[in-house]
Every structure is written in structure tokens, then in C-alpha cells.
Design an enzyme around this catalytic site. Structure first.
Site, PDB file in Angstrom:
ATOM      1  N   LEU A 166      -4.582   3.912   1.571  1.00 20.20           N
ATOM      2  CA  LEU A 166      -4.225   3.794   0.223  1.00 20.20           C
ATOM      3  C   LEU A 166      -5.602   3.632  -0.640  1.00 20.20           C
ATOM      4  O   LEU A 166      -6.684   3.129   0.134  1.00 20.20           O
ATOM      5  CB  LEU A 166      -3.416   2.501  -0.008  1.00 20.20           C
ATOM      6  CG  LEU A 166      -1.826   2.320   0.777  1.00 20.20           C
ATOM      7  CD1 LEU A 166      -1.077   0.883   0.548  1.00 20.20           C
ATOM      8  CD2 LEU A 166      -1.162   3.513   0.094  1.00 20.20           C
ATOM      9  N   ASP A 167      -5.463   4.183  -1.703  1.00 17.57           N
ATOM     10  CA  ASP A 167      -6.914   4.044  -2.478  1.00 17.57           C
ATOM     11  C   ASP A 167      -7.009   2.408  -2.729  1.00 17.57           C
ATOM     12  O   ASP A 167      -6.121   1.719  -2.892  1.00 17.57           O
ATOM     13  CB  ASP A 167      -6.541   4.584  -3.749  1.00 17.57           C
ATOM     14  CG  ASP A 167      -6.275   5.992  -3.947  1.00 17.57           C
ATOM     15  OD1 ASP A 167      -6.733   7.081  -2.864  1.00 17.57           O
ATOM     16  OD2 ASP A 167      -5.677   6.668  -4.839  1.00 17.57           O
ATOM     17  N   ARG A 168      -8.233   2.283  -3.003  1.00 18.48           N
ATOM     18  CA  ARG A 168      -8.645   0.755  -3.319  1.00 18.48           C
ATOM     19  C   ARG A 168      -7.733   0.018  -4.408  1.00 18.48           C
ATOM     20  O   ARG A 168      -7.441  -0.864  -4.032  1.00 18.48           O
ATOM     21  CB  ARG A 168     -10.011   0.725  -3.674  1.00 18.48           C
ATOM     22  CG  ARG A 168     -10.698  -0.783  -3.666  1.00 18.48           C
ATOM     23  CD  ARG A 168     -12.284  -0.684  -4.090  1.00 18.48           C
ATOM     24  NE  ARG A 168     -12.607  -1.844  -3.792  1.00 18.48           N
ATOM     25  CZ  ARG A 168     -14.150  -2.007  -3.840  1.00 18.48           C
ATOM     26  NH1 ARG A 168     -14.775  -1.005  -3.630  1.00 18.48           N
ATOM     27  NH2 ARG A 168     -14.577  -3.217  -3.508  1.00 18.48           N
TER      28      ARG A 168
END
Length: 241
Positions: free
Chosen positions: A54-56
Site C-alpha cells: 500500500l502506498d505510504r
């Protein structure tokens, strides 16, 4: 800070990842000590192995394995698109009640420098379905418009291309609120001013369906919205259209 564990057995663990936290250290952020992998290792007392990303800035359902073999089996499900992922996000403008964004995407490679991502290779199929759950209109000027229009969406990406949802909605002219890479700078500037304590990428992985690699049981994992997102939706509830 302790991570919220949604599910755990001897083979895998599912958490509700908070926004702002890396899944694991990267070559561009190797000096950062805090990441999901490190927190879970300390929290469970076991080594954990990433399965997907998952993106930051994205919060929500994230699964990790307790062994390389289980990680491999789970990763195959993601690469073969046999998992089902549901997200919720806030975007600029009024979206249709539902739709499909069918737009091929090239591979993104992260790099140092001003342009953080470089397109490489040929484009691959990428399809994202969405349902609009609510429209909002706020009496706040944005750029040349006298009001701010937003849509709260439920989104299902068919594949898992890097930044697929964020890139697709930029292409659809409905960029995600709080997206520093693909977002609208005018919307982000206004939102940061009026909701400084809630400013973030408004993208949440709400549900993940996959097959347990050992029991073969169908797993349906859900992660609740964090307080930050709940507060944003509460503010917006007075501006429903």
C-alpha cells in the site's frame, strides 16, 4: 505505536495500516526506522514478509506472511489477480454514479531526484471500476471556481498496477484529494488550509478478499476508516448534494 491487527494465525497476519507509514524500508528511505515490517516484528515477536504494498499515504487492509513460502503463495494470488480489493477515496469534481476506467499503465520505477517516478517498459492493461456514494459541494472558492465539488467513491481495481487508482483518476480528471504526486494543487492547497489536522491522501483499502494458502478458506478482511477520515466525512456531511 501498536498496529491494529485484523486477523492473525500461525501463517499470516492482517493489519489496518495507518496513513503515513511505509510498508517496509526502501533504498530511498532506508534510514527510516519505522515501517509496518519493523512494527509487526516487534509486536508479534516473529519475522514478517511483505506480500503486497500500500502506498505510504494509503491506509487500510494489508496482509503479511510469517514465512517466505506463505508470502510466495499469497503473492501469486495478487499477481494472478485472483484477489478482490475494495477502496474508498475522495476525489475532485462530481463523478458519474458508476463507471469503469480502462486505461493501460506503464511500469513505474521509483528514483531519487525531483521526478520521483520514471515510466519504463510497455503499457499493460489496467481497469478500475467505481461507484459514487456521495457528492459534496462546499461554498469555498478553488482556483477559478466559486465552490469546491468532491465525490466519495467506492473503487475496485481489477489489477494492482503501481499507483493504479491514483493514476487512473488523474487520467479521468478526478484526482484524489491530498495526492501530492497526481493530485490537483489548487484543491490540495485549499484542503490543507481548511482541514490542516486532517490533510493526507484520502485513499483507504477497505476490504481484501483472498484464499488462505493453507486452509484454502475464503478470507474476507475489512478495515475500518481511521478517525482522520471519519472526521473529514463528518465535516462533509453538511455539504451533501
Amino acid at each position: 505505536m501498536t498496529l491494529e491487527i485484523v486477523f492473525q494465525d500461525e501463517y499470516l497476519v492482517v493489519v489496518n495500516k495507518p496513513s503515513g507509514l511505509l510498508v517496509h524500508r526502501t533504498h530511498l528511505a532506508k534510514d527510516e526506522e519505522d515501517a509496518v515490517v519493523q512494527r509487526l516484528r516487534d509486536q508479534t515477536g516473529k519475522w514478517v514478509f511483505p506480500v503486497h504494498r500500500l502506498d505510504r499515504g494509503t491506509s487500510g487492509v494489508l496482509v503479511m506472511a510469517f514465512s517466505p513460502e506463505i508470502a510466495r503463495l499469497l503473492s501469486e494470488q495478487f499477481s494472478e489477480n485472483t484477489t478482490s480489493k475494495t477502496y474508498h477515496c475522495l476525489v475532485r469534481g462530481f463523478c458519474d454514479d458508476n463507471g469503469v476506467i480502462d486505461y493501460p499503465l506503464a511500469k513505474l520505477n521509483e528514483q531519487k531526484g525531483r521526478s520521483r517516478f520514471k515510466l519504463e517498459g510497455t503499457e499493460k492493461d489496467a481497469e478500475t471500476s467505481f461507484t459514487c456514494l456521495m457528492h459534496y459541494q462546499l461554498p469555498i472558492p478553488v482556483s477559478r471556481y466559486d465552490s469546491m465539488r468532491l465525490s466519495w467513491l467506492e473503487v475496485t481495481p481489477k489489477q494492482g498496477r503501481k499507483h493504479q487508482i491514483r493514476r487512473h483518476f488523474k487520467h479521468h480528471l478526478n484526482p484524489l484529494v491530498g495526492d501530492s504526486c497526481y493530485g490537483c494543487r489548487h484543491i490540495n492547497k485549499v484542503v490543507k488550509e481548511i482541514w490542516p489536522e486532517h490533510f493526507r491522501l484520502i485513499l483507504h483499502a477497505s476490504k481484501l478478499e483472498f484464499t488462505h494458502p493453507v486452509s484454502q478458506e475464503k478470507m474476507i478482511m475489512e478495515a475500518a476508516l481511521d478517525q482522520q477520515l471519519k472526521s473529514v466525512l463528518e465535516i462533509l456531511s453538511d455539504h451533501q448534494v
